[in-house]
Write a protein that holds these residues in place. Structure first.
Motif, PDB file in Angstrom:
ATOM      1  N   ILE A  28       0.834  -1.200   0.000  1.00 27.97           N
ATOM      2  CA  ILE A  28       0.000   0.000   0.000  1.00 27.97           C
ATOM      3  C   ILE A  28       0.873   1.257   0.000  1.00 27.97           C
ATOM      4  O   ILE A  28       0.607   2.219  -0.728  1.00 27.97           O
ATOM      5  CB  ILE A  28      -0.935  -0.016   1.223  1.00 27.97           C
ATOM      6  N   VAL A  29       1.917   1.249   0.815  1.00 25.72           N
ATOM      7  CA  VAL A  29       2.817   2.402   0.884  1.00 25.72           C
ATOM      8  C   VAL A  29       3.478   2.654  -0.474  1.00 25.72           C
ATOM      9  O   VAL A  29       3.602   3.798  -0.916  1.00 25.72           O
ATOM     10  CB  VAL A  29       3.882   2.187   1.972  1.00 25.72           C
ATOM     11  N   ALA A  30       3.881   1.583  -1.158  1.00 24.05           N
ATOM     12  CA  ALA A  30       4.517   1.742  -2.467  1.00 24.05           C
ATOM     13  C   ALA A  30       3.548   2.370  -3.469  1.00 24.05           C
ATOM     14  O   ALA A  30       3.932   3.250  -4.257  1.00 24.05           O
ATOM     15  CB  ALA A  30       4.998   0.385  -2.973  1.00 24.05           C
ATOM     16  N   HIS A  31       2.269   1.940  -3.454  1.00 26.87           N
ATOM     17  CA  HIS A  31       1.271   2.543  -4.345  1.00 26.87           C
ATOM     18  C   HIS A  31       1.115   4.035  -4.047  1.00 26.87           C
ATOM     19  O   HIS A  31       1.066   4.866  -4.970  1.00 26.87           O
ATOM     20  CB  HIS A  31      -0.086   1.841  -4.160  1.00 26.87           C
ATOM     21  N   LEU A  32       1.016   4.377  -2.768  1.00 25.32           N
ATOM     22  CA  LEU A  32       0.803   5.779  -2.397  1.00 25.32           C
ATOM     23  C   LEU A  32       2.020   6.638  -2.731  1.00 25.32           C
ATOM     24  O   LEU A  32       1.882   7.773  -3.196  1.00 25.32           O
ATOM     25  CB  LEU A  32       0.470   5.873  -0.909  1.00 25.32           C
ATOM     26  N   LEU A  33       3.228   6.110  -2.482  1.00 23.15           N
ATOM     27  CA  LEU A  33       4.433   6.873  -2.813  1.00 23.15           C
ATOM     28  C   LEU A  33       4.520   7.132  -4.315  1.00 23.15           C
ATOM     29  O   LEU A  33       4.875   8.238  -4.751  1.00 23.15           O
ATOM     30  CB  LEU A  33       5.678   6.119  -2.337  1.00 23.15           C
ATOM     31  N   ALA A  34       4.188   6.123  -5.110  1.00 21.23           N
ATOM     32  CA  ALA A  34       4.214   6.307  -6.561  1.00 21.23           C
ATOM     33  C   ALA A  34       3.202   7.365  -6.988  1.00 21.23           C
ATOM     34  O   ALA A  34       3.491   8.204  -7.854  1.00 21.23           O
ATOM     35  CB  ALA A  34       3.920   4.978  -7.259  1.00 21.23           C
ATOM     36  N   ALA A  35       2.021   7.362  -6.358  1.00 24.40           N
ATOM     37  CA  ALA A  35       1.005   8.362  -6.700  1.00 24.40           C
ATOM     38  C   ALA A  35       1.468   9.766  -6.333  1.00 24.40           C
ATOM     39  O   ALA A  35       1.297  10.717  -7.116  1.00 24.40           O
ATOM     40  CB  ALA A  35      -0.304   8.025  -5.982  1.00 24.40           C
ATOM     41  N   VAL A  36       2.065   9.914  -5.155  1.00 26.84           N
ATOM     42  CA  VAL A  36       2.527  11.237  -4.722  1.00 26.84           C
ATOM     43  C   VAL A  36       3.641  11.730  -5.627  1.00 26.84           C
ATOM     44  O   VAL A  36       3.673  12.906  -6.017  1.00 26.84           O
ATOM     45  CB  VAL A  36       2.990  11.184  -3.249  1.00 26.84           C
ATOM     46  N   ARG A  37       4.560  10.853  -5.969  1.00 24.81           N
ATOM     47  CA  ARG A  37       5.686  11.260  -6.819  1.00 24.81           C
ATOM     48  C   ARG A  37       5.237  11.631  -8.227  1.00 24.81           C
ATOM     49  O   ARG A  37       5.967  12.292  -8.962  1.00 24.81           O
ATOM     50  CB  ARG A  37       6.738  10.155  -6.864  1.00 24.81           C
ATOM     51  N   HIS A  38       4.033  11.186  -8.616  1.00 33.42           N
ATOM     52  CA  HIS A  38       3.489  11.558  -9.924  1.00 33.42           C
ATOM     53  C   HIS A  38       2.543  12.750  -9.824  1.00 33.42           C
ATOM     54  O   HIS A  38       1.753  12.999 -10.731  1.00 33.42           O
ATOM     55  CB  HIS A  38       2.768  10.372 -10.550  1.00 33.42           C
ATOM     56  N   GLY A  39       2.600  13.477  -8.699  1.00 36.06           N
ATOM     57  CA  GLY A  39       1.865  14.728  -8.593  1.00 36.06           C
ATOM     58  C   GLY A  39       0.533  14.655  -7.878  1.00 36.06           C
ATOM     59  O   GLY A  39      -0.145  15.681  -7.734  1.00 36.06           O
ATOM     60  N   GLU A  40       0.126  13.487  -7.417  1.00 37.40           N
ATOM     61  CA  GLU A  40      -1.151  13.385  -6.719  1.00 37.40           C
ATOM     62  C   GLU A  40      -0.977  13.749  -5.242  1.00 37.40           C
ATOM     63  O   GLU A  40       0.131  13.742  -4.694  1.00 37.40           O
ATOM     64  CB  GLU A  40      -1.713  11.967  -6.844  1.00 37.40           C
ATOM     65  N   GLN A  41      -2.101  14.043  -4.591  1.00 42.39           N
ATOM     66  CA  GLN A  41      -2.114  14.351  -3.164  1.00 42.39           C
ATOM     67  C   GLN A  41      -2.849  13.219  -2.435  1.00 42.39           C
ATOM     68  O   GLN A  41      -3.927  12.803  -2.850  1.00 42.39           O
ATOM     69  CB  GLN A  41      -2.815  15.676  -2.907  1.00 42.39           C
ATOM     70  N   VAL A  42      -2.264  12.741  -1.338  1.00 41.43           N
ATOM     71  CA  VAL A  42      -2.845  11.648  -0.556  1.00 41.43           C
ATOM     72  C   VAL A  42      -3.311  12.218   0.775  1.00 41.43           C
ATOM     73  O   VAL A  42      -2.555  12.926   1.455  1.00 41.43           O
ATOM     74  CB  VAL A  42      -1.824  10.515  -0.318  1.00 41.43           C
ATOM     75  N   VAL A  43      -4.547  11.928   1.133  1.00 45.05           N
ATOM     76  CA  VAL A  43      -5.142  12.486   2.353  1.00 45.05           C
ATOM     77  C   VAL A  43      -5.274  11.394   3.404  1.00 45.05           C
ATOM     78  O   VAL A  43      -5.816  10.317   3.139  1.00 45.05           O
ATOM     79  CB  VAL A  43      -6.527  13.105   2.061  1.00 45.05           C
ATOM     80  N   PHE A  44      -4.752  11.677   4.602  1.00 50.61           N
ATOM     81  CA  PHE A  44      -4.911  10.811   5.770  1.00 50.61           C
ATOM     82  C   PHE A  44      -5.685  11.601   6.824  1.00 50.61           C
ATOM     83  O   PHE A  44      -5.091  12.237   7.696  1.00 50.61           O
ATOM     84  CB  PHE A  44      -3.552  10.387   6.330  1.00 50.61           C
ATOM     85  N   GLY A  45      -7.004  11.614   6.732  1.00 52.05           N
ATOM     86  CA  GLY A  45      -7.806  12.337   7.707  1.00 52.05           C
ATOM     87  C   GLY A  45      -7.465  13.817   7.738  1.00 52.05           C
ATOM     88  O   GLY A  45      -7.698  14.553   6.773  1.00 52.05           O
ATOM     89  N   PRO A  46      -6.849  14.308   8.824  1.00 49.38           N
ATOM     90  CA  PRO A  46      -6.547  15.745   8.940  1.00 49.38           C
ATOM     91  C   PRO A  46      -5.307  16.175   8.167  1.00 49.38           C
ATOM     92  O   PRO A  46      -5.012  17.368   8.115  1.00 49.38           O
ATOM     93  CB  PRO A  46      -6.330  15.930  10.439  1.00 49.38           C
ATOM     94  N   LEU A  47      -4.559  15.239   7.587  1.00 51.08           N
ATOM     95  CA  LEU A  47      -3.320  15.582   6.898  1.00 51.08           C
ATOM     96  C   LEU A  47      -3.424  15.264   5.404  1.00 51.08           C
ATOM     97  O   LEU A  47      -3.987  14.238   5.013  1.00 51.08           O
ATOM     98  CB  LEU A  47      -2.133  14.802   7.492  1.00 51.08           C
ATOM     99  N   ALA A  48      -2.865  16.143   4.588  1.00 52.55           N
ATOM    100  CA  ALA A  48      -2.751  15.921   3.144  1.00 52.55           C
ATOM    101  C   ALA A  48      -1.269  15.944   2.787  1.00 52.55           C
ATOM    102  O   ALA A  48      -0.556  16.894   3.131  1.00 52.55           O
ATOM    103  CB  ALA A  48      -3.510  16.995   2.375  1.00 52.55           C
ATOM    104  N   VAL A  49      -0.802  14.902   2.112  1.00 54.54           N
ATOM    105  CA  VAL A  49       0.617  14.743   1.801  1.00 54.54           C
ATOM    106  C   VAL A  49       0.816  14.875   0.298  1.00 54.54           C
ATOM    107  O   VAL A  49       0.139  14.200  -0.491  1.00 54.54           O
ATOM    108  CB  VAL A  49       1.141  13.381   2.290  1.00 54.54           C
ATOM    109  N   SER A  50       1.734  15.744  -0.096  1.00 55.13           N
ATOM    110  CA  SER A  50       2.111  15.894  -1.498  1.00 55.13           C
ATOM    111  C   SER A  50       3.617  15.708  -1.619  1.00 55.13           C
ATOM    112  O   SER A  50       4.310  15.474  -0.629  1.00 55.13           O
ATOM    113  CB  SER A  50       1.689  17.271  -2.020  1.00 55.13           C
ATOM    114  N   ALA A  51       4.130  15.858  -2.834  1.00 61.60           N
ATOM    115  CA  ALA A  51       5.554  15.611  -3.061  1.00 61.60           C
ATOM    116  C   ALA A  51       6.444  16.661  -2.419  1.00 61.60           C
ATOM    117  O   ALA A  51       7.636  16.413  -2.214  1.00 61.60           O
ATOM    118  CB  ALA A  51       5.839  15.552  -4.562  1.00 61.60           C
ATOM    119  N   ASP A  52       5.896  17.815  -2.064  1.00 64.10           N
ATOM    120  CA  ASP A  52       6.714  18.900  -1.539  1.00 64.10           C
ATOM    121  C   ASP A  52       6.386  19.306  -0.114  1.00 64.10           C
ATOM    122  O   ASP A  52       7.202  19.955   0.543  1.00 64.10           O
ATOM    123  CB  ASP A  52       6.585  20.142  -2.437  1.00 64.10           C
TER     124      ASP A  52
END
Length: 416
Positions: free
Chosen positions: A103-127
């Motif tokens: 799951i982590v590998a899928h999410l890291l690949a998505a973030v590195r391709h410009g997507e934003q991943v949301v974990f409840g109160p936090l949103a993680v992007s590449a920067d």
């Protein structure tokens, strides 16, 4: 219980019958068989076809205990709920430890391709990491540490700040910590050691087994103790001495050690950092053959090479990158007008960042190469926020192309 002999015989029989019924009665959701092996797991319920799930078919996690997979040949994803398995926490943990890296590998690949991943109160992007409610951002270069607390809380530390930038409950917190750490390898990551968690569970199970066995023995002896306390009447012949010996619970209650799922390998890719202090992992693949040779970055500047350089699969890591940094001469002045609550002018030095990387083989921890370079990205920050106002200097950082060019000859090379 009025007749001493009958009570002494019937009480243990009644206790054994109750325990047997509790163990043999079918569970509320019916009988279920779950088998975990090296490539995946098999889930079977009575009157239903068995489902074979490989680790790489995992797509994500909906909630605690529910994972989404795409079965072989299936057009739509399938939800697999690991419910009703509370007494078998070790089995559920074994699945979780294998599913989480995918799951982590899928999410890291998505973030590195410009997507934003949301974990409840936090949103993680590449920067950056952002708080969803108020939009406050923490640039990844300002991330000092990320810590998992209690399995569902995350504490994030900021460079130069005494207080935590964020502290609170986050859905799928273990996954969120690993994603953030994967984007900022130089940050300090603090997570519970799975081996210690398992050892604590084994100790608790052993204590419960001893307590249960002691209670059963006490109940079984209760009729005889009561009869002995009352004693025989005057017109009865005293019974001859009876020798009783309770079975020792030690052999039954001592849990056998749980074998490691992957001998010679760490529990997660983050533990490969031990190679930087000379500890190798015999179970890791050798650094040989055609590239790319997947890497784990322990410390140093953020490394953002091609996606095929990275993996969350501990069985594939071949190289560990150990980084160090220092500062050099002052390059320029960074000037800001009207900064802070008092609208004062702020001037900071932009100093040269010098970086060194040691490339080690994950299996043996031997050094296979070293690279050194200066940070060429020396642009001043566009603005200063929070505690950045009180800092005396900024440090130049390398461009991603610099790091990629320095490591390509080791990661993408063919090795005899």
């Amino acid at each position: 219980m009025g007749i001493p002999l009958a009570g002494a015989l019937l009480a243990p029989l009644a206790i054994a019958s109750g325990v047997g019924y509790a163990l043999l009665a079918p569970p509320r959701h019916g009988r279920r068989w779950l088998v975990v092996y090296e490539r995946g797991f098999v889930d079977a319920r009575r009157a239903e076809p068995a489902r074979v799930v490989l680790w790489e078919w995992t797509l994500g996690r909906v909630e605690a205990g529910v994972i989404v997979v795409r079965l072989d040949g299936a057009a739509e994803p399938t939800r697999v709920a690991l419910d009703g398995l509370e007494p078998h926490a070790d089995l559920v943990d074994a699945i979780d430890q294998r599913v989480t890296p995918v799951i982590v590998a899928h999410l890291l690949a998505a973030v590195r391709h410009g997507e934003q991943v949301v974990f409840g109160p936090l949103a993680v992007s590449a920067d950056a990491i952002a708080e969803v409610t108020d939009g406050v951002h923490l640039p990844l270069e300002r991330l000092r540490s990320v810590r998992l607390v209690g399995g569902d809380r995350i504490v994030i530390g900021e460079v130069g700040a005494a207080r935590a930038w964020f502290s609170g409950a986050v859905p799928a917190a273990p996954v969120a910590v690993r994603v953030i750490a994967g984007l900022r390898p130089t940050a300090s990551v603090i997570m519970p050691d799975p081996a210690e968690t398992l050892a604590e569970r084994v100790r608790q199970r052993r204590h419960r087994a001893v307590a249960s066995l002691a209670g059963l023995v006490a109940l079984a002896l209760l009729p005889g103790v009561a009869w002995a306390a009352v004693g025989p009447t005057d017109d009865e012949e005293p019974a001859g001495p009876v020798s009783t010996r309770a079975a020792s619970p030690s052999s039954e209650s001592t849990a056998s050690p749980t074998p490691s799922l992957s001998p010679g390998l760490p529990e997660s890719v983050f533990q490969y950092s031990a190679a930087c202090v000379g500890r190798g992992f015999p179970g890791a693949p050798a650094y040989q053959g055609a590239g790319p040779h997947p890497i784990h970055v322990h410390d140093g500047p953020s490394v953002r090479g091609p996606a095929n350089w990275y993996t969350e699969d501990v069985t594939k890591i071949q190289l560990v990158i150990c980084g160090a940094s220092s500062t050099g001469r002052v390059l320029r002045k960074c000037e800001y007008l009207g900064i802070g609550n008092d609208s004062r002018d702020v001037t900071q030095d932009m100093v040269l960042g010098r970086y060194a990387m040691e490339i080690r083989e994950a299996r043996t921890a031997r050094v296979v190469g070293q690279v050194r370079f200066d940070g060429e990205d020396d642009k001043c920050r566009l603005g200063l926020f929070g505690r950045q106002v009180d800092e005396k200097q900024q440090v130049s950082v390398p461009f991603g192309s610099q790091i990629e060019a320095a490591l390509t000859k080791y990661v993408d090379a063919y090795v005899e």
